[in-house]
Each structure stands twice: as C-alpha cells, then as structure tokens.
Design an enzyme around this catalytic site. Structure first.
Site, short mmCIF file in Angstrom:
data_model
loop_
_atom_site.label_atom_id
_atom_site.label_comp_id
_atom_site.label_asym_id
_atom_site.label_seq_id
_atom_site.Cartn_x
_atom_site.Cartn_y
_atom_site.Cartn_z
N CYS A 168 -43.34 18.48 0.30
CA CYS A 168 -43.99 17.49 1.16
C CYS A 168 -45.01 16.69 0.38
O CYS A 168 -45.32 15.56 0.73
CB CYS A 168 -44.66 18.20 2.33
SG CYS A 168 -45.77 19.50 1.80
N GLU A 215 -54.16 23.85 6.82
CA GLU A 215 -53.86 25.21 6.39
C GLU A 215 -54.62 25.48 5.10
O GLU A 215 -54.69 24.61 4.23
CB GLU A 215 -52.36 25.40 6.19
CG GLU A 215 -51.63 25.42 7.51
CD GLU A 215 -50.16 25.78 7.41
OE1 GLU A 215 -49.53 25.51 6.36
OE2 GLU A 215 -49.63 26.32 8.39
N ASN A 259 -38.42 24.81 1.95
CA ASN A 259 -38.70 24.42 0.55
C ASN A 259 -39.68 25.33 -0.18
O ASN A 259 -39.71 25.32 -1.41
CB ASN A 259 -39.13 22.95 0.47
CG ASN A 259 -40.36 22.64 1.27
OD1 ASN A 259 -40.81 23.45 2.08
ND2 ASN A 259 -40.92 21.47 1.06
#
Ligand code: NAD
Length: 487
Positions: free
Chosen positions: A296, A470, A159
């Site tokens: 997400c 992250e 994505n």
C-alpha cells in the site's frame, strides 16, 4: 516450493474456534497456491456464516474474562508470542514466501517487522492511561477510564501475511479485546500459524482460548455479512482496498460499529532539484520494489524536477536492471512474483495503455517467460499524468516518471488523487520539508528515505486511504473507548 518439514507439519488448515481447530461446517475447502510456481500448497477450510457466528460467540464469551485480565498478564502473553515468533523466523519466513511469493530476505524482514508490533504492544499493554481532574465549574470530579471496546473482527489483505495481522491482533489483545480474524483467501497460512502460537500460549497460561478465533474463507462476504449485523461485534479493523473498505463502512452503519480502515494508496515519490540522486535511487528501489510493488505504501508515481529527471531516470533504470526476478525461495532473487494471474494481466494492461499514450519504456514492460505470475521491473518516462499508471494504484513493479518545474506544481501533482496514505520526498532543504509536511495531503511522509513503517509510529492515511492509525500509541486507541465518571 517445498516447505521445511518443521513448518509443513505444523500449518493449521482448519478454522480456529474457542481453542480448537476444526473443519468448515460445510466440509468445503479451498486451495492456497504458491504464486512463484502456481502449484497448490494446502487445502484450507472454507468457512461460512455458521462458522463465523460460532467464532463470534467464542470471542463474545471470552471477552469479559479477557477484559478483566491484569494488563501485566496480557503483556507477558504478547511478549512470549514475540519471543516464539522471533525464534521461528526461518519457518515463518518460508511460509510467507510460499504463499505470498516475496523473496526470503523480505519475508524475514516482514517477520521481524510483524513481531515488532507484538513486542511494542506487549510494552504498551501496561501503559494505557486515563484522566482525573476537577470539572471547570468545580461542581464535581471527572474520572475518565479507558476500557476495551469489545469483540473485534480483523480482516487482512494478502500482501503482508504476518505484519498485517500482527499490527491488529497485538493492540487488540493488549487493550483487552477478543478477536475473530478473517485472513486473506490468498494467504491464510501464516495467519493460521501465528494464531496457533497465540492459542498455545493462552492455553498454557490457563487464559480463555476464545480470545482468538480464525475463519478463513473463499467467500469473504459470508463472514463479514452476518458478523457486521450482529450487535455482539463491537469493532471492525480492516486493511485492504478502498472499494471493499467503503462497502464495509456502509455495512457497519446499522450497528454503529467502531471501524478502522487501512486502505489503498497512490504514493507520490518526489525528487527535487537539490536531492542526493544516488540516495533517491536507493530509496526509490526500496519504496517501489518491496513485494514486487505490491504494498500500500509502494511509490506509485515518480514526480521528478525536470532538471534532474534524466539523471534520476537513467540511474533508476540501471538499478532496476540489476534486480533479479525469480522464485522467492531461490538464492539471489530480489523480485518475486505477483500474487495471481489477474494481477499480471492488470499491470500489463496499464503499462500497455501508458505506452500507447506516449510513455517511453526505459526497461521492462514485459512478462518474463517462466512459470508463476511474474512481471519485469519496469521504468517508464515521458508519462502523461492522466494515465491509469499514474492515477490508479498499480500494485506491480512499475515506476512511471513524470516531471515538474516547481515545488507548487509538485505538490499539486502529489495531491491530485483521492488517496493520501504516504508520500516520499528527496530534498536537502529543511524549510521545504516543513512546507511539504503541511501541504502534501497524506498521513505519512518519508523524507530522504524509502521506508516509513515502524511499530512505534502511527501508520495510516487520510482521504480515501483510510480512517484511524495502526502502530504507536494511536494503534491501541482504536481498541479502547472512554468511560467518563462524574463524581
Ligand atoms: P481486498 O480489499 O480485495 O481484500 C482485503 C481483505 O478483504 C481480504 O481478506 C478479502 O478476502 C476481504 N474482502 C474482500 N471483499 C470483501 C467483502 N465484500 N466483505 C468482507 N471482506 C472482503 O484487498 P487485497 O487485494 O487483499 O489487498 C490489496 C489492497 O490492500 C490494496 O489496495 C492495498 O493498498 C491495500 N492495503 C492497504 C494497507 C494499509 O495499511 N493502508 C496495507 C496493505 C494493503
């Protein structure tokens, strides 16, 4: 879509091992398609187990030299990669749109967002710190060094074809790890293009080219299986669905592998009675409709105080009706296609189930009649919270509205999911914001804004949404281990 010649001629379609692109050992290829037309764009090498192990050998051989490289050298390499990516924004954005479908404006934003991770970790590469202190007993001194964990396998979803790999590869390289990348089967082209930029920079600087290896594959398991059981691999960083993440965690247990997991979400978007409704609608469109709802962090459930529910839902419907569905490369498109036919079928099924369960369609709930994998922007209200459109990650352009009567009820609804990636809240009450930050079980909270991601911030989830972070300082920790020296 037709890619600009500047990019079409330079998309690597092979497997990158130790500085050279080559066909799959099996000779097989798979097709990468444009989801806005369903047409084939490129045939890409279909890597298998042997290719994966060759890639790990290259990464493993390059690791000692790369780890020993001066941090400044790694920093300058990443800075150069950032500059090149930024200079080629138009080409890379065209590639992102071609294989992923998102509108060009979003693809340009993704290139900037991905590049920002590379810039941030170029800056962080010279800043990792250890510790020196005297032991409490006074018997010795303690020195804690930070050391690269080792060769890492990076597995990414489709994505965000540049951002997802940028936010793994940049901290890995900055920390001194070498990598094997397994890009998503549906969107391997952008990753290959960016990997080639990194390969060229490594080669030009006389640095070990085995630092970055890429193995596209139509059979992900044939890559992850042999690598996860190989003791030379020291790290797995995965972004994708919770189902696959969980299977990879199990497979990582035998070698006690360091893992980071960025998994699925089910983001609640809370609109309280004191919210600025215009701002909430603008934020809702941002949080819901990026990449046609296939993120997400997409707002999956709109939880709205009953006293403002009609005002919010009516305004959201007007905003959705203004969106322009079309091919990502077409002028004026604001909502592109979904990634594949199965995604359209699933969204349609979940919406139909909601309607059968009593939800009211305010707009959408249909498949536009055009080639490509499209679904109309959809607003549903009077939605029962036990329906799949609420309980599962829809990954499509669908906004279901559920009402609540109190903050306690809103928090209970927000937390009634195994997922915990991000929540959004619109309120003018700072005390409430602080209560939500303590009580909503997510790794991130967007307050009066529909976007939270930033290269300098720790992105990640709790519960079934993942392990680790992250971005920011935390993102580099994932690729480092501590070595304690007692002196
Ligand atoms: P996916 O889990 O199907 O695939 C992700 C990657 O894993 C792909 O490269 C795929 O080829 C690979 N894969 C699939 N099966 C595998 C297996 N058995 N072994 C090894 N690798 C395997 O997910 P997707 O459909 O590509 O992406 C959508 C999902 O990703 C959504 O759930 C979304 O929420 C999540 N996601 C999470 C984040 C985050 O940061 N938390 C970011 C983007 C997407």
């Amino acid at each position: 879509m037709t890619l600009p010649p500047t990019v079409a001629a330079h998309v690597p379609t092979g497997i990158l091992i130790d500085g050279a692109w080559r066909p799959a050992g099996s000779g097989r290829t798979f097709s990468v398609n444009d989801p806005g037309t369903t047409e084939s764009l490129f045939d890409v090498a279909d890597g298998g187990s042997e290719d994966a192990l060759d890639a790990l050998t290259a990464a493993s051989d390059a690791f000692p030299q790369w780890r020993a490289t001066a941090p400044r050298v790694r920093s300058e390499l990443l800075r150069a990669v950032f500059e090149t990516i930024t200079a080629r924004t138009e080409d890379i954005a065209a590639l992102v749109t071609a294989e992923g479908g998102k509108p060009l404006a979003e693809s340009r934003a993704e290139v900037a967002y991905g590049a920002d991770y590379i810039r941030w970790y170029a800056e962080q590469a010279v800043r990792f710190e250890g510790l020196a202190r005297r032991a409490p007993s006074g018997a010795n001194h303690q020195l804690v060094l930070r050391r690269a964990v080792g060769p890492a396998l990076l597995i990414t979803p489709w994505n965000f074809p540049i951002a997802m790999i940028a936010r793994k590869v940049a901290p890995a390289l900055a920390a001194g790890c070498s990598v094997v990348i397994k890009p998503a089967q549906l969107t391997p082209l952008t990753t290959a293009y960016v990997a080639e930029i990194i390969r060229a920079e490594l080669a030009d600087r006389g640095l070990p080219t085995g630092v970055i290896n890429v193995v596209p594959s139509a059979s992900a398991r044939s890559i992850s299986g042999p690598l996860l059981s190989d003791p030379r691999l020291r790290k797995l960083s995965f972004t994708g669905s919770t189902e696959v993440g969980s299977a990879l965690l199990k497979a990582s247990a035998d070698t006690v592998l360091r893992t980071s997991m960025e998994l699925g979400g089910n983001a609640p978007f809370l609109v309280f009675e004191d919210a600025d409704i215009d701002a909430a609608v603008t934020g809702a469109v941002q949080a819901k409709m990026r990449n046609a709802g296939q993120t997400c962090v997409a707002a999956n459930r709109f939880l709205v105080h009953a006293s403002v529910a009609e005002e919010f839902t009516a305004a959201l419907t007007v905003a959705f009706d203004k969106l322009v569905v079309g091919h990502g490369a077409d002028e004026g498109t604001t909502v592109g296609p979904l990634i594949e036919q199965a995604a359209v079928d699933r969204v349609d099924e979940v919406v139909s189930e909601a309607v059968d369960g009593g939800a009211r369609v305010r707009t959408g709930a249909e498949r536009p009649d055009r080639p490509g994998y499209f679904y109309a922007p959809t607003v549903l209200d009077r939605v029962s919270p036990d329906l799949r459109v609420i309980t599962e990650e829809t990954f499509g352009p669908v906004a279901p509205v559920v009402t609540f009567g109190s903050e306690e009820e809103a928090v209970a609804l927000a937390n009634s999911t195994p997922f915990g990636l991000v929540a959004y809240a619109y309120t003018r009450d700072i005390a409430r914001v602080l209560r939500l930050a303590e009580s909503v079980d997510t790794g991130m909270l967007g307050v009066n804004r529909g976007l939270v991601s930033d290269a300098s911030a720790p992105f990640g989830g709790v519960k079934s949404s993942g392990l680790g972070r992250e971005g920011g300082e935390a993102g580099m920790e994932e690729y480092l281990e501590s070595v304690y020296v007692a002196i």
